[in-house]
Scaffold this active site. Sequence first.
Site, short mmCIF file in Angstrom:
data_model
loop_
_atom_site.label_atom_id
_atom_site.label_comp_id
_atom_site.label_asym_id
_atom_site.label_seq_id
_atom_site.Cartn_x
_atom_site.Cartn_y
_atom_site.Cartn_z
CG ASP A 80 -0.30 -0.14 2.51
OD1 ASP A 80 0.95 -0.26 2.56
OD2 ASP A 80 -1.00 -0.11 3.54
CD GLU A 115 8.03 -0.74 7.78
OE1 GLU A 115 7.04 -1.40 7.40
OE2 GLU A 115 8.32 0.39 7.34
O1 KIV Z 1 3.55 -1.21 1.64
C1 KIV Z 1 4.72 -1.63 1.62
O2 KIV Z 1 5.51 -1.35 0.71
C2 KIV Z 1 5.15 -2.48 2.72
C3 KIV Z 1 6.62 -2.74 2.83
C4 KIV Z 1 7.25 -1.56 3.42
C5 KIV Z 1 6.92 -3.99 3.57
O3 KIV Z 1 4.37 -2.90 3.52
#
Ligand code: KIV
Length: 268
Positions: A40, A178
């Site tokens: 997202d 994360e």
């Molecule tokens: O939305 C995204 O790109 C993510 C990554 C940062 C893992 O969730």
Amino acid sequence: MKKTIHDLQNSEMPLVCLTAYTAPLASLIDTHCDLILVGDSVSMVLYGEDSTQKADIPMMIRHGRAVTKAAHTAFVVVDMPYGSYETDKITALQNAQHIMDETGCDSVKLEGGQAQAETIAYLTQNDIPVMGHIGLLPQSVSDVKDYKVQGRELDSAKQLMTDAKAVEEAGAFSVVIEAVPEPLAAAITASISIPTIGIGASNACDGQILVSEDMLGLSLGRPPKFVKQYAQLNDSINDSIETYANEVRTRSFPAIENTYKETKKKTA
Ligand code: KIV
């Protein structure tokens, strides 16, 4: 051969993962990566929004479909956007099923540990493969400056360990971690049996993921500390556009080789 959950969970090599939102980039990533995430983050990276909270289901479906068309071997995960799974597990299942049906992706991802365990369990019991996401949860942050390392205090570190175990127990096949310090990422990775995929969570994880535009030098603004930039595409695109602009202004483009010369003769 298309990668399966079994392949990901039994890989002897670290799992290589990147985000993609479009078919051309997905096609390049597909050759080298185990997993592609239609994150997202698309709302910030492609649409210039200030938060991932601006992504919605139609946006995720549009980009998810583009990526699944181009990915022939990598396992494709599509993010469930903010507001699509938190209210109740029945709505979460309907939305997850809709995203899977419309995109043909292999799994969905949703953010949250212990707090989302019941929903993750409900989805997996109903045959929706789920990737978890713990640590920094971008959907809970409305300003990028609040993106901070998680789990530095004893209490928050303990909670992250609980989150990881809850996500595994609920049936997630893998979990993104994360912005977490290395010792905690290592301890979590050692404590659960599903693969941990780190983003800003050290080399101790079972795999790594980055936002492709960040690692390619193709995003606006300065990327976070944990990103390594493998290219500076902004600079080469800028140079190309500058050259094009000069050539158009000096009439050196289009040249002879870019020009159709024959005029069709009229028949009497
Ligand atoms: O939305 C995204 O790109 C993510 C990554 C940062 C893992 O969730």
